[in-house]
Write an enzyme that holds these catalytic residues in place. Structure first.
Site, PDB file in Angstrom:
ATOM      1  CG  HIS A  82      -2.122   0.997   1.267  1.00  0.00           C
ATOM      2  ND1 HIS A  82      -2.443   1.795   0.134  1.00  0.00           N
ATOM      3  CD2 HIS A  82      -2.791   1.205   2.250  1.00  0.00           C
ATOM      4  CE1 HIS A  82      -3.513   2.572   0.518  1.00  0.00           C
ATOM      5  NE2 HIS A  82      -3.764   2.244   1.859  1.00  0.00           N
ATOM      6  CG  HIS A 105      -4.138   0.520  -8.416  1.00  0.00           C
ATOM      7  ND1 HIS A 105      -5.431   0.540  -7.939  1.00  0.00           N
ATOM      8  CD2 HIS A 105      -3.745   1.455  -7.419  1.00  0.00           C
ATOM      9  CE1 HIS A 105      -5.873   1.406  -7.072  1.00  0.00           C
ATOM     10  NE2 HIS A 105      -4.522   1.952  -6.700  1.00  0.00           N
ATOM     11  CG  ASP A 121       3.001   4.210  -4.020  1.00  0.00           C
ATOM     12  OD1 ASP A 121       1.977   3.377  -4.009  1.00  0.00           O
ATOM     13  OD2 ASP A 121       3.001   5.253  -3.260  1.00  0.00           O
TER      14      ASP A 121
END
Ligand code: SDX
Length: 393
Positions: free
Chosen positions: A229, A270, A328
């Site tokens: 995460h 994702h 990210d």
């Protein structure tokens, strides 16, 4: 006017909750906060405007923006005894470990507005969290360094204030670079909310029992810390440092595809997006801007990341599974270039996501129909059986 959001019955059965805050279209790679595309918000707004939008549902006008910003600025200080809590940690404690502890302890210092059924109390807690989490995050970094805590400077804007608390020392004047502060503001906006991700669902589940908002946000920080995460930005940079050179990209792509290898391409894939994460595109542009501003356009890490993205996006394994870079993938490179250490990447993600968490918490609590969360399970254990006495076990 806005089109009709239609969901197939299968989806409806898995929906955890109703919400008016954030909309994601995973297939198209769309992200809206209260109906506004993330691209427009990231380009034209500051983090205080976006935080107000998430909390109140509408973009603030100039007066509302000033009032909201002044309220938040006026609450950035921490109770002086809170600094003792920092000193109870080891100096090398991970900033996220410190944040989980110190944010949770806010309920031991600010309990004059804890009636969560009272809208004014909810608003006071929301403001306190938006105001104090940056100070806690910056102080957790200063504590790691063994440097004195730098107090908030309320004449600075939200991003500049955080950068000042992170990088200033009592020995010399620190003036935040406006280009970097603007880029940092954009990073905060991109991370502010993202529908019912793991940490937001954690905040909602903890909050559904009536727990105080500080405890809820502390739980959200704990969930975000995981490498699957929010910890992925730190893990992505670690991965890029391990790859080290474009000549080794093939080796890591091979490992990412090998089911017997636990290695995953950090910053890729994702649960919802089956297209490029719109935030990753904005983050890549921000990367260019920051590296240009700092004269680092030849940054080997950025070049390596772009080559890795190019190779992965041409590889059948990733294409067939619709695995694209997520938020990210580039955020770590931007923050590293800004002088932010890897250990602070997820803490900054938590700082930004506090706006979304508290908006989602408020939305749930203000719905008087809401009930305590109680996920059910598919029991796959033993059928009923009788106890075997100790001498026959
Ligand atoms: C965030 O939920 C949110 O909204 C989160 C977030 C937010 O703003 O709150 O967007 C922030 O958490 C972004 C994600 C950050 N995490 C990472 O970058 C870690 C690396 N990514 C993977 O761990 C993974 O992609 C997940 C955890 C993000 C999603 O995992 P899933 O749900 O298992 O992915 P999937 O079902 O789409 O996987 C399909 C296939 C599987 O292989 P097969 O069984 O089909 O053979 O793709 C594979 C997966 O094994 N796969 C990967 C991969 N991600 C998925 N293979 C290699 N590398 C990867 N990164």
């Amino acid at each position: 006017k806005h089109g009709v959001f239609t969901y197939d019955p299968g989806f409806l059965s898995t929906a955890a909750c109703n919400s008016n805050i954030t909309f994601i279209d995973g297939e198209e790679g769309l992200l809206y906060y209260r109906g506004y595309p993330i691209e427009q918000l990231a380009e034209h707004c500051n983090f205080m405007e976006v935080s107000y939008l998430l909390l109140h549902g509408e973009l603030p006008n100039a007066t509302q923006t000033k009032e909201f910003t002044d309220t938040i600025s006026g609450s950035t200080m921490l109770h002086d005894q809170l600094s003792n809590i920092f000193r109870g940690f080891r100096r090398d404690a991970h900033p996220m470990a410190v944040m989980v502890g110190v944010v949770g302890s806010l309920s031991a210092f600010y309990f004059d507005a804890m009636d969560i059924r009272d809208a004014k109390h909810r608003e006071i807690s929301a403001h306190r969290l938006l105001a104090k989490v940056p100070t806690i995050a910056a102080w957790s970094y200063k504590y790691n360094l063994g440097q004195p805590f730098m107090y908030p400077q309320n004449h600075l804007n939200y991003a500049e204030n955080f950068m000042h608390m992170m990088f200033a020392t009592p020995c010399e004047t620190y003036v935040p670079n406006p280009v970097l502060a603007k880029a940092f503001e954009r990073i905060l906006i991109l991370h502010a909310d993202h529908e019912q991700n793991a940490s937001t669902s954690t905040v909602r589940l903890v909050g559904s029992s009536g727990a105080n908002p500080f405890a809820c946000i502390s739980a959200g920080i704990a969930s975000l810390w995981g490498p699957a995460h929010g910890g992925a930005n730190e893990a992505t940079l670690k991965m890029l440092e391990e790859i080290g050179d474009v000549s080794r990209i093939g080796e890591f792509i091979k490992r990412a595809k090998d089911k017997t290898d636990t290695f995953r391409l950090m910053g890729f894939g994702h649960r919802v997006y089956r297209n490029m994460d719109p935030r990753a595109k904005i983050m890549r542009t921000t990367c260019h801007e920051v590296l240009d501003e700092l004269g680092l356009h030849d940054d080997p890490m950025f070049k390596l990341a772009m080559e890795l993205e190019k190779i992965a996006l041409e590889d059948e394994y990733f294409v067939s599974r619709k695995l694209y870079p997520n938020v990210d993938f580039y955020s770590g490179i931007v923050m590293r270039a800004m002088g932010i250490p890897n250990s602070m990447f997820t803490a900054i993600f938590a700082l930004a996501r506090t706006a979304g968490w508290i908006a989602q918490w408020s939305e749930m609590i203000s719905d008087e129909e809401h009930k305590i969360g109680r996920p059910r399970q598919l029991y796959k254990g033993n059928l009923r059986r009788d106890l075997v006495p100790m001498d026959r076990r």
